[in-house]
Design an enzyme around this catalytic site. Sequence first.
Site, mmCIF file in Angstrom:
data_model
loop_
_atom_site.group_PDB
_atom_site.id
_atom_site.type_symbol
_atom_site.label_atom_id
_atom_site.label_comp_id
_atom_site.label_asym_id
_atom_site.label_seq_id
_atom_site.Cartn_x
_atom_site.Cartn_y
_atom_site.Cartn_z
ATOM 1 C CG ASN A 18 6.738 3.253 4.505
ATOM 2 O OD1 ASN A 18 6.281 3.340 3.378
ATOM 3 N ND2 ASN A 18 6.054 3.592 5.571
ATOM 4 N NE ARG A 34 -1.076 2.446 2.942
ATOM 5 C CZ ARG A 34 -0.522 3.541 3.438
ATOM 6 N NH1 ARG A 34 -0.458 4.646 2.716
ATOM 7 N NH2 ARG A 34 0.011 3.539 4.651
ATOM 8 C CG ASP A 35 3.171 4.342 3.032
ATOM 9 O OD1 ASP A 35 3.147 5.219 2.153
ATOM 10 O OD2 ASP A 35 3.416 4.591 4.225
ATOM 11 C CB CYS A 74 2.784 10.469 1.465
ATOM 12 S SG CYS A 74 1.077 11.023 1.486
ATOM 13 C CG HIS A 92 3.875 4.789 9.238
ATOM 14 N ND1 HIS A 92 3.137 3.812 8.585
ATOM 15 C CD2 HIS A 92 4.225 5.674 8.268
ATOM 16 C CE1 HIS A 92 3.040 4.101 7.300
ATOM 17 N NE2 HIS A 92 3.707 5.233 7.082
#
Length: 300
Positions: free
Chosen positions: A243, A9-10, A234, A201
């Site tokens: 990340n 996802r991220d 993002c 996170h």
Amino acid sequence: MKIVEVGPRDGLQNEKQALSTAVKLELIRRLTASGLRSIEAGAFVSPKWVPQMAGSAEVLAGLDLTGPVAYPVLVPNEQGLDAALAAGAREIAVFGAASESFSQRNINASIAESLQRFAPVAARAQAAGVPVRGYVSCVVGCPYEGRIAPAKVAEVAARLLDLGCYEISLGDTIGVGTPASVLAMLEAVSKTVPMTQLAGHFHDTYGMAISNIHACLRAGMMTFDSSVAGLGGCPYAQGASGNVATEDVVYLLHGEGHSTGVDLAALVDTAWFIADALGKPPASKLAHAIGDQRRAKPER
Ligand code: HMG
Ligand code: MG
């Protein structure tokens, strides 16, 4: 120790190259086989805002959603919840922010409006037996507002807890935190949300993510989000890099004497699998240190 793998996802939401559902499913299959037990599989957001997540229902359709592995998905509003439930999602995450400007840019709502939106989402999900995780973005700094006050993070985290979120993930969205600023924020937040319900996170824009995780670990945090191969970013935080890499986090945790249940060699192979699919090398040092040796073997 719990690791929430957010790569599918991220990681993939910020890649220019859209991957096929088959490649996404193969990535998730490999992550599952490496021993990860919570893998964020997609997002039921507007495809106009984040086109890379458009196939999330198809991804869920290819997963075993009834087994021991959780495949949470992001949900920004009731429309997203309807779609996630219809696709069989068994866990969702709502995502808010501690910065007004980021909240507007990311989900087109003020912080207060977003919490109003999340209330029926969380209530309906819980009524359907679907656990809800909550994110707070920009917990240290914001790309539009600069430094964010720890008290603001604590306030939003407490509101998400009140809505019934079982865990609050604290996002250093643009990776500007250092151990000192992260611990100051954590001290404020942990006054209202128990440490056992907090997750870290960290994005690695300034190379501080592993140091920040180490500091949080020492402070008693037990859950960390990360992304295989250090994928990610993002779309509404320009310049934010990926990340922290899952393989680096696993290496740190094992080195600190914690167990994760993750097979590091299988994870590194997965990092190279997705890196090859995207046509760029993994961002982690570990994928090169271990992975280069493993990949070199067949040629010897
Ligand atoms: P909006 O434009 O205000 O929505 O967007 P709206 O309710 O006014 O509806 C406008 C259109 O969007 C309509 O379609 C709706 O049907 C559609 P149209 O009639 O124009 O064809 N729509 C949807 N479509 C699919 N799924 C939905 C949905 N809702 C409305 N759920 C909205 C508001 C929240 C939808 C939008 O801003 C959005 O999708 N934002 C998501 C942004 C995003 O995904 N960002 C990345 C994730 S957050 C992150 O990465 C940070 C994190 O990793 C932690 C950290 O690092 O800090 C979690
Ligand atoms: Mg993130």
